[in-house]
Design an enzyme around this catalytic site. Structure first.
Site, PDB file in Angstrom:
ATOM      1  N   THR A   1       0.898  -1.158   0.000  1.00 46.79           N
ATOM      2  CA  THR A   1       0.000   0.000   0.000  1.00 46.79           C
ATOM      3  C   THR A   1       0.934   1.204   0.000  1.00 46.79           C
ATOM      4  O   THR A   1       2.031   1.131   0.583  1.00 46.79           O
ATOM      5  CB  THR A   1      -0.920   0.040   1.245  1.00 46.79           C
ATOM      6  OG1 THR A   1      -0.100   0.092   2.410  1.00 46.79           O
ATOM      7  CG2 THR A   1      -1.825  -1.189   1.318  1.00 46.79           C
ATOM      8  N   HIS A   2       0.549   2.259  -0.672  1.00 44.70           N
ATOM      9  CA  HIS A   2       1.425   3.433  -0.853  1.00 44.70           C
ATOM     10  C   HIS A   2       2.752   3.037  -1.507  1.00 44.70           C
ATOM     11  O   HIS A   2       3.758   3.713  -1.325  1.00 44.70           O
ATOM     12  CB  HIS A   2       1.705   4.128   0.481  1.00 44.70           C
ATOM     13  CG  HIS A   2       0.495   4.332   1.338  1.00 44.70           C
ATOM     14  ND1 HIS A   2      -0.231   5.505   1.353  1.00 44.70           N
ATOM     15  CD2 HIS A   2      -0.147   3.486   2.189  1.00 44.70           C
ATOM     16  CE1 HIS A   2      -1.244   5.377   2.191  1.00 44.70           C
ATOM     17  NE2 HIS A   2      -1.234   4.155   2.700  1.00 44.70           N
TER      18      HIS A   2
ATOM     19  N   LYS B   1      20.902  -2.923 -21.756  1.00 47.03           N
ATOM     20  CA  LYS B   1      19.498  -2.578 -21.551  1.00 47.03           C
ATOM     21  C   LYS B   1      18.519  -3.563 -22.166  1.00 47.03           C
ATOM     22  O   LYS B   1      18.718  -4.067 -23.264  1.00 47.03           O
ATOM     23  CB  LYS B   1      19.214  -1.204 -22.159  1.00 47.03           C
ATOM     24  CG  LYS B   1      19.883  -0.074 -21.397  1.00 47.03           C
ATOM     25  CD  LYS B   1      19.118   0.298 -20.146  1.00 47.03           C
ATOM     26  CE  LYS B   1      18.073   1.328 -20.498  1.00 47.03           C
ATOM     27  NZ  LYS B   1      17.374   1.784 -19.299  1.00 47.03           N
TER      28      LYS B   1
ATOM     29  N   ASN C   1      14.458  -3.026 -22.334  1.00 49.02           N
ATOM     30  CA  ASN C   1      13.430  -2.076 -21.917  1.00 49.02           C
ATOM     31  C   ASN C   1      12.021  -2.624 -22.102  1.00 49.02           C
ATOM     32  O   ASN C   1      11.743  -3.308 -23.089  1.00 49.02           O
ATOM     33  CB  ASN C   1      13.572  -0.766 -22.709  1.00 49.02           C
ATOM     34  CG  ASN C   1      14.855  -0.029 -22.357  1.00 49.02           C
ATOM     35  OD1 ASN C   1      15.305  -0.074 -21.214  1.00 49.02           O
ATOM     36  ND2 ASN C   1      15.447   0.621 -23.343  1.00 49.02           N
TER      37      ASN C   1
ATOM     38  N   GLU D   1       5.277   0.176 -21.379  1.00 47.88           N
ATOM     39  CA  GLU D   1       5.211   1.638 -21.310  1.00 47.88           C
ATOM     40  C   GLU D   1       4.178   2.187 -22.302  1.00 47.88           C
ATOM     41  O   GLU D   1       3.439   3.124 -22.005  1.00 47.88           O
ATOM     42  CB  GLU D   1       6.584   2.235 -21.628  1.00 47.88           C
ATOM     43  CG  GLU D   1       7.660   1.867 -20.630  1.00 47.88           C
ATOM     44  CD  GLU D   1       9.034   2.279 -21.141  1.00 47.88           C
ATOM     45  OE1 GLU D   1       9.750   1.408 -21.679  1.00 47.88           O
ATOM     46  OE2 GLU D   1       9.377   3.465 -21.036  1.00 47.88           O
TER      47      GLU D   1
ATOM     48  N   LYS E   1     -16.908   8.987 -35.763  1.00 46.85           N
ATOM     49  CA  LYS E   1     -16.224   7.790 -36.256  1.00 46.85           C
ATOM     50  C   LYS E   1     -14.725   7.749 -36.002  1.00 46.85           C
ATOM     51  O   LYS E   1     -14.193   6.736 -35.516  1.00 46.85           O
ATOM     52  CB  LYS E   1     -16.500   7.617 -37.749  1.00 46.85           C
ATOM     53  CG  LYS E   1     -17.919   7.152 -38.004  1.00 46.85           C
ATOM     54  CD  LYS E   1     -18.260   7.244 -39.464  1.00 46.85           C
ATOM     55  CE  LYS E   1     -19.620   7.832 -39.721  1.00 46.85           C
ATOM     56  NZ  LYS E   1     -20.034   9.007 -38.975  1.00 46.85           N
TER      57      LYS E   1
HETATM   58  N1  ARG Z   1     -21.337  11.026 -43.496  1.00 47.24           N
HETATM   59  C1  ARG Z   1     -22.477  11.244 -42.651  1.00 47.24           C
HETATM   60  C2  ARG Z   1     -22.104  10.878 -41.222  1.00 47.24           C
HETATM   61  O1  ARG Z   1     -21.113  10.260 -41.035  1.00 47.24           O
HETATM   62  C3  ARG Z   1     -23.624  10.417 -43.095  1.00 47.24           C
HETATM   63  C4  ARG Z   1     -24.960  10.976 -42.730  1.00 47.24           C
HETATM   64  C5  ARG Z   1     -25.218  12.197 -43.516  1.00 47.24           C
HETATM   65  N2  ARG Z   1     -26.550  12.671 -43.316  1.00 47.24           N
HETATM   66  C6  ARG Z   1     -26.897  13.910 -43.640  1.00 47.24           C
HETATM   67  N3  ARG Z   1     -28.090  14.270 -43.406  1.00 47.24           N
HETATM   68  N4  ARG Z   1     -26.031  14.752 -44.160  1.00 47.24           N
HETATM   69  O2  ARG Z   1     -22.766  11.211 -40.277  1.00 47.24           O
END
Ligand code: ARG
Length: 459
Positions: A156-157, A284, A286, A291, A326
């Protein structure tokens, strides 16, 4: 025509900068397979409902397979002017099969399309994360099994606290990764509702069958509210949240491996396969993989914060902001899978140094608590008094430059006259760990029971 998709309304095409900020094809091409799966399910449903005739739907479904093989074979030219994966696929389909391609987008919008594609992709990553976690847990179980009764210092610590077993320490991580696994499992169950058929936001006047497409795509049911269906990115946020917590666990373990593999600790030896050398210092070795795993949390947490920030304050329904979901999720998922695989390899390959672990466990007055407990048990001392007596003995040993078991009985009796030879039994680290028999404790019997329970769960 200014634009192949909506040129009817527009006299001029977009500025080059507009095209650059608008396009997502540079990254959403990773959704190609999901986009084509979704479109094929949609086309089959349109035919089944008599919305598009069977011949056209068949041509669409066949053509989409051709597009997929072109993309997966690297024989596809993506166009930025076509903005995203959805329009790239549809435009190519039109080149391949002509007019019937234009019927695919009946009763659908890119809004429900992208939500569906992205959900399918994230769902696949949840499955991959669960697989990666199970593999890592198996590697940890292997280590725990081998050293269920090896003693090491518990900290601990980061100061020596009490002796624990190597198996116990490994199993602590199995519990953590087990919770990560269940977080992904829960999130997957919650997200498995299909947005397809929500159309732009309001649903559609066509007689679609949303259950049919939901089933075809492996969803449990269609999402119940079309406005929510196209606006919801909870599934991505939950994936990132679960990934963040998992990455924290990976990072904490990585930190321990960095410390443990140092010359000062020598608790573990990492394999050559998961280590690197130095260009100047020949001696070494590593722990770079550890890391980097420790550091990768930065990207995953960053993605989590970024998407939460994008979603905060967005009015219903779809806003283009959501296109920013995305890249964050792609990067976080790639990072997590790599970190899980690297950790699994490191754990599988590493060697725990039993002797160094035991030597470290026996130093630092690690059995002081056992001594205090002995005074309570054998001399009926109140624990607070026992704590005080033990503290004095620790001080005496420290001044003499030795450890507790090295003190002679007469020395101990100068602090507390009633101490007998029996005390030496509890000063040894093996007896210490064996005595921690409470459920979940570090005693080898308890550790073996825990290992057995997890083996059964992972079988
Ligand atoms: N490329 C757009 C996205 O990734 C697709 C949906 C586009 N829809 C729109 N109403 N412009 O969200």
């Amino acid at each position: 025509k200014s634009n192949a998709m909506w040129g009817g309304r527009f006299a001029a095409g977009p500025d080059a900068i507009m095209e650059a900020i608008n396009a997502s094809i540079g990254f959403d091409k990773r959704l190609a397979r999901q986009d084509i799966d979704g479109s094929r399910a949609h086309a089959a449903m349109l035919a089944h409902q008599g919305i598009v005739d069977v011949k056209d739907a068949d041509a669409i479904r066949e053509g989409l397979l051709t597009v997929l093989s072109e993309i997966e074979g690297g024989n596809f030219t993506f166009s930025t002017a076509l903005e995203d994966i959805h329009m790239n696929v549809e435009a190519r389909l039109a080149e391949l099969i002509g007019a019937p391609a234009g019927r695919l987008h009946t009763a659908r919008s890119r809004n429900d399309q992208v939500a569906t594609d992205f959900k399918l992709w994230v769902r696949g990553q949840m499955d991959a994360a669960m697989d990666g976690l199970e593999a890592l847990m198996r590697a940890l179980l292997g280590q725990a099994d081998a050293g269920a009764d090896w003693v090491m210092p518990g900290f601990t610590h980061l100061q020596t606290a009490q002796p624990v077993t190597w198996g116990h320490h490994m199993m602590a991580y199995v519990e953590m990764f087990g919770r990560d696994l269940s977080r992904f499992r829960d999130a997957r169950a919650r997200m498995n509702e299909c947005p397809l058929g929500a159309a732009a936001l309001a649903g559609t006047s066509f007689p679609i069958d949303r259950d049919m497409t939901a089933t075809a795509l492996g969803f449990d049911r269609p999402a119940a509210n079309s406005l929510d269906a196209v606006s919801d990115r909870d599934f991505a946020l939950e994936f990132l949240a679960a990934a963040t917590i998992c990455a924290i666990h990976l990072s904490r373990f990585a930190e321990e491996l960095v410390i443990w593999s140092s010359a000062q600790f020598r608790f573990v030896t990492l394999s050559d396969r998961f280590s690197t050398g130095s260009s100047i210092m020949p001696q070494k070795k590593n722990p770079d993989a550890a890391e980097l795993i420790r550091a990768k949390i930065g990207r995953i947490l960053g993605a989590n914060v970024a998407l939460l920030t994008v979603m905060k304050g967005l009015p219903l329904a779809y806003s283009k902001d959501m296109q920013e979901d995305k890249e964050q999720v792609f990067d976080a998922a790639d990072t997590l899978m790599l970190a899980l695989a690297a950790m699994e390899g490191m754990v599988r390959d590493m060697t725990a140094n039993r002797d160094a672990l035991e030597a470290a466990a026996s130093s630092g007055f690690s059995t002081a608590t056992d001594l205090a407990d002995w005074l309570v048990r054998e001399l009926d001392m109140p624990f607070r008094d026992a704590h005080h007596v033990t503290g004095a003995l620790v001080k005496m040993a420290e001044d003499a430059g030795c450890d507790l078991p090295d003190l002679a009985l007469e020395q101990m009796q100068r602090v507390e006259g009633r101490i007998t030879m029996g005390v030496y039994d509890v000063l040894g680290v093996h007896n210490s760990v064996a005595s921690r028999m409470s459920y979940g404790g570090t005693a080898p019997v308890q550790v073996r029971a825990q290992i057995a329970r997890w083996k059964e769960r992972l079988a």
